[in-house]
Design a protein around this motif. Structure first.
Motif, PDB file in Angstrom:
ATOM      1  N   THR A 146       3.614   8.538  -0.467  1.00 23.49           N
ATOM      2  CA  THR A 146       4.439   7.597   0.288  1.00 23.49           C
ATOM      3  C   THR A 146       4.416   6.295  -0.494  1.00 23.49           C
ATOM      4  O   THR A 146       3.356   5.842  -0.922  1.00 23.49           O
ATOM      5  CB  THR A 146       3.896   7.348   1.710  1.00 23.49           C
ATOM      6  OG1 THR A 146       2.518   7.007   1.632  1.00 23.49           O
ATOM      7  CG2 THR A 146       4.097   8.562   2.602  1.00 23.49           C
ATOM      8  N   ARG A 147       5.600   5.714  -0.700  1.00 21.77           N
ATOM      9  CA  ARG A 147       5.721   4.565  -1.610  1.00 21.77           C
ATOM     10  C   ARG A 147       5.892   3.242  -0.869  1.00 21.77           C
ATOM     11  O   ARG A 147       6.613   3.178   0.136  1.00 21.77           O
ATOM     12  CB  ARG A 147       6.935   4.780  -2.523  1.00 21.77           C
ATOM     13  CG  ARG A 147       7.220   3.628  -3.464  1.00 21.77           C
ATOM     14  CD  ARG A 147       8.313   3.970  -4.467  1.00 21.77           C
ATOM     15  NE  ARG A 147       8.451   2.916  -5.451  1.00 21.77           N
ATOM     16  CZ  ARG A 147       9.559   2.206  -5.649  1.00 21.77           C
ATOM     17  NH1 ARG A 147      10.646   2.457  -4.945  1.00 21.77           N
ATOM     18  NH2 ARG A 147       9.588   1.246  -6.550  1.00 21.77           N
ATOM     19  N   TRP A 148       5.272   2.215  -1.368  1.00 22.43           N
ATOM     20  CA  TRP A 148       5.543   0.846  -0.947  1.00 22.43           C
ATOM     21  C   TRP A 148       5.958   0.118  -2.218  1.00 22.43           C
ATOM     22  O   TRP A 148       5.124  -0.227  -3.047  1.00 22.43           O
ATOM     23  CB  TRP A 148       4.297   0.213  -0.297  1.00 22.43           C
ATOM     24  CG  TRP A 148       4.584  -1.121   0.284  1.00 22.43           C
ATOM     25  CD1 TRP A 148       4.145  -2.330  -0.167  1.00 22.43           C
ATOM     26  CD2 TRP A 148       5.386  -1.397   1.455  1.00 22.43           C
ATOM     27  NE1 TRP A 148       4.628  -3.338   0.625  1.00 22.43           N
ATOM     28  CE2 TRP A 148       5.385  -2.802   1.625  1.00 22.43           C
ATOM     29  CE3 TRP A 148       6.106  -0.603   2.358  1.00 22.43           C
ATOM     30  CZ2 TRP A 148       6.081  -3.414   2.670  1.00 22.43           C
ATOM     31  CZ3 TRP A 148       6.796  -1.226   3.388  1.00 22.43           C
ATOM     32  CH2 TRP A 148       6.772  -2.610   3.536  1.00 22.43           C
ATOM     33  N   ALA A 149       7.267  -0.049  -2.393  1.00 18.41           N
ATOM     34  CA  ALA A 149       7.832  -0.486  -3.680  1.00 18.41           C
ATOM     35  C   ALA A 149       7.268  -1.825  -4.151  1.00 18.41           C
ATOM     36  O   ALA A 149       7.236  -2.793  -3.393  1.00 18.41           O
ATOM     37  CB  ALA A 149       9.343  -0.594  -3.545  1.00 18.41           C
ATOM     38  N   THR A 150       6.833  -1.857  -5.394  1.00 18.23           N
ATOM     39  CA  THR A 150       6.496  -3.134  -6.033  1.00 18.23           C
ATOM     40  C   THR A 150       7.480  -3.418  -7.181  1.00 18.23           C
ATOM     41  O   THR A 150       7.796  -4.555  -7.455  1.00 18.23           O
ATOM     42  CB  THR A 150       5.062  -3.141  -6.607  1.00 18.23           C
ATOM     43  OG1 THR A 150       4.969  -2.181  -7.658  1.00 18.23           O
ATOM     44  CG2 THR A 150       4.028  -2.854  -5.538  1.00 18.23           C
ATOM     45  N   HIS A 151       7.959  -2.366  -7.863  1.00 17.59           N
ATOM     46  CA  HIS A 151       8.894  -2.528  -8.981  1.00 17.59           C
ATOM     47  C   HIS A 151      10.037  -1.531  -8.798  1.00 17.59           C
ATOM     48  O   HIS A 151       9.826  -0.333  -8.926  1.00 17.59           O
ATOM     49  CB  HIS A 151       8.199  -2.279 -10.314  1.00 17.59           C
ATOM     50  CG  HIS A 151       7.142  -3.294 -10.624  1.00 17.59           C
ATOM     51  ND1 HIS A 151       5.937  -3.341  -9.965  1.00 17.59           N
ATOM     52  CD2 HIS A 151       7.137  -4.324 -11.514  1.00 17.59           C
ATOM     53  CE1 HIS A 151       5.219  -4.349 -10.436  1.00 17.59           C
ATOM     54  NE2 HIS A 151       5.928  -4.963 -11.376  1.00 17.59           N
ATOM     55  N   MET A 196       0.849  -1.207   0.000  1.00 18.35           N
ATOM     56  CA  MET A 196       0.000   0.000   0.000  1.00 18.35           C
ATOM     57  C   MET A 196       0.876   1.244   0.000  1.00 18.35           C
ATOM     58  O   MET A 196       2.028   1.203   0.346  1.00 18.35           O
ATOM     59  CB  MET A 196      -0.853   0.026   1.274  1.00 18.35           C
ATOM     60  CG  MET A 196      -1.994  -0.955   1.230  1.00 18.35           C
ATOM     61  SD  MET A 196      -3.390  -0.427   2.208  1.00 18.35           S
ATOM     62  CE  MET A 196      -2.716  -0.408   3.843  1.00 18.35           C
ATOM     63  N   THR A 216      10.806   1.850 -11.800  1.00 18.04           N
ATOM     64  CA  THR A 216       9.402   1.614 -11.435  1.00 18.04           C
ATOM     65  C   THR A 216       8.529   1.329 -12.654  1.00 18.04           C
ATOM     66  O   THR A 216       8.871   1.679 -13.788  1.00 18.04           O
ATOM     67  CB  THR A 216       8.797   2.852 -10.740  1.00 18.04           C
ATOM     68  OG1 THR A 216       8.744   3.921 -11.693  1.00 18.04           O
ATOM     69  CG2 THR A 216       9.633   3.291  -9.560  1.00 18.04           C
ATOM     70  N   ASP A 217       7.371   0.749 -12.389  1.00 22.44           N
ATOM     71  CA  ASP A 217       6.336   0.608 -13.420  1.00 22.44           C
ATOM     72  C   ASP A 217       5.646   1.957 -13.662  1.00 22.44           C
ATOM     73  O   ASP A 217       5.087   2.208 -14.722  1.00 22.44           O
ATOM     74  CB  ASP A 217       5.298  -0.442 -12.985  1.00 22.44           C
ATOM     75  CG  ASP A 217       4.752  -0.179 -11.591  1.00 22.44           C
ATOM     76  OD1 ASP A 217       5.509   0.309 -10.728  1.00 22.44           O
ATOM     77  OD2 ASP A 217       3.562  -0.449 -11.363  1.00 22.44           O
ATOM     78  N   GLY A 219      -0.435   1.509  -6.900  1.00 22.89           N
ATOM     79  CA  GLY A 219      -0.884   0.316  -7.614  1.00 22.89           C
ATOM     80  C   GLY A 219       0.204  -0.276  -8.485  1.00 22.89           C
ATOM     81  O   GLY A 219       1.393  -0.031  -8.263  1.00 22.89           O
ATOM     82  N   ILE A 220      -0.198  -1.053  -9.468  1.00 21.28           N
ATOM     83  CA  ILE A 220       0.759  -1.714 -10.366  1.00 21.28           C
ATOM     84  C   ILE A 220       0.253  -1.624 -11.806  1.00 21.28           C
ATOM     85  O   ILE A 220      -0.903  -1.979 -12.077  1.00 21.28           O
ATOM     86  CB  ILE A 220       0.929  -3.212 -10.000  1.00 21.28           C
ATOM     87  CG1 ILE A 220       1.566  -3.366  -8.612  1.00 21.28           C
ATOM     88  CG2 ILE A 220       1.749  -3.950 -11.056  1.00 21.28           C
ATOM     89  CD1 ILE A 220       1.618  -4.797  -8.099  1.00 21.28           C
TER      90      ILE A 220
HETATM   91  N1  GLU Z   1       4.197   0.228  -8.362  1.00 25.30           N
HETATM   92  C1  GLU Z   1       4.645   1.521  -7.945  1.00 25.30           C
HETATM   93  C2  GLU Z   1       6.096   1.507  -7.494  1.00 25.30           C
HETATM   94  O1  GLU Z   1       6.658   0.462  -7.230  1.00 25.30           O
HETATM   95  C3  GLU Z   1       3.742   2.114  -6.861  1.00 25.30           C
HETATM   96  C4  GLU Z   1       3.842   1.379  -5.559  1.00 25.30           C
HETATM   97  C5  GLU Z   1       2.911   1.954  -4.509  1.00 25.30           C
HETATM   98  O2  GLU Z   1       1.682   1.747  -4.632  1.00 25.30           O
HETATM   99  O3  GLU Z   1       3.441   2.582  -3.574  1.00 25.30           O
HETATM  100  O4  GLU Z   1       6.697   2.544  -7.410  1.00 25.30           O
END
Ligand code: GLU
Length: 219
Positions: free
Chosen positions: A75-80, A1, A126-127, A103-104
């Motif tokens: 505020t970021r929660w890294a996915t990519h 999130m 990032t994506d 999101g993604i």
């Molecule tokens: N997918 C994006 C990233 O990795 C957004 C992640 C997020 O929701 O914080 O930067």
């Protein structure tokens, strides 16, 4: 999130955005960032790894004061891409489009390949960066940032809540969502967007809850 806050304010928007990010801390994050549109109509950005207080310190140390009335923060929660300053949002395309994203984007590799072939460069892993590039590309044949964003989001597969600003359309923050939450807060002090109304409760109790696929221009 992650958390998004943004808006068009009557006064310096930075304190509202920072306060909003702090209210979203419960969502968890690894980095944070902010962009405001300065008085000279340029995008002014600060990003930092870790807590929002680190971002506040970065803002205080900046040469150009972050005193614009229009801005977006994240505020970021890294996915990519690893948690780092260069991967932290907001991302900026060609000094013209800045975006925060929750999101993604599942088809980002495909979009990235096409955008690279079109001459776009990437400064993060990032994506999210494909979103800014897609909007920038559509700005060339659109009347407004809203229209360019509406065209760009048709290209995305996956989940997104986004906030977008541009010096080309300085009176607006564009918000769009699909699969990620986003609310609009209306007040006499200005109009704002956030991932969660909690971020804006110090400003307003008047909210519009965006529906799936909604795109709003906040004036
Ligand atoms: N997918 C994006 C990233 O990795 C957004 C992640 C997020 O929701 O914080 O930067």
């Amino acid at each position: 999130m992650c958390g998004i806050v943004g808006g068009v304010s009557k006064k310096n928007i930075t304190p509202v955005l920072i306060n909003g990010l702090k209210k979203l801390e419960y969502r968890g994050y690894d980095s944070a960032g902010i962009v405001t549109l300065c008085k000279n109509n340029r995008l002014n950005r600060a990003r930092a790894v870790g807590r929002v207080v680190n971002l506040e310190k970065r803002i205080k140390d900046k040469e150009t004061p972050m005193d614009g009335t229009i801005g977006i923060a994240h505020t970021r929660w890294a996915t990519h891409g690893e948690p780092s300053s260069r991967n932290a949002h907001p991302h900026i395309c060609n000094h013209t489009v800045s975006v925060v994203h929750n999101g993604i984007i599942e088809n980002f590799l495909e979009l990235k390949a096409t955008q690279k072939a079109d001459g776009y460069t990437f400064t993060s892993d990032t994506d999210t960066e494909v979103i800014g590039h897609a909007i920038h590309q559509h700005l060339q044949d659109s009347e407004s940032l809203l229209e360019a964003t509406q065209k760009a989001i048709l290209m995305f597969k996956g989940a997104y809540g986004i906030g977008v600003i541009s010096p080309k359309d300085p009176g607006h923050v564009i918000a769009a969502r699909s699969g990620s939450p986003l609310v609009v807060g209306i007040s006499k002090k200005g109009n704002f967007i956030a991932s969660d109304q909690m971020a804006l409760l110090d400003i307003t109790k008047d909210f519009i809850y965006l529906l799936e696929g909604d795109r709003k221009s906040v004036v």
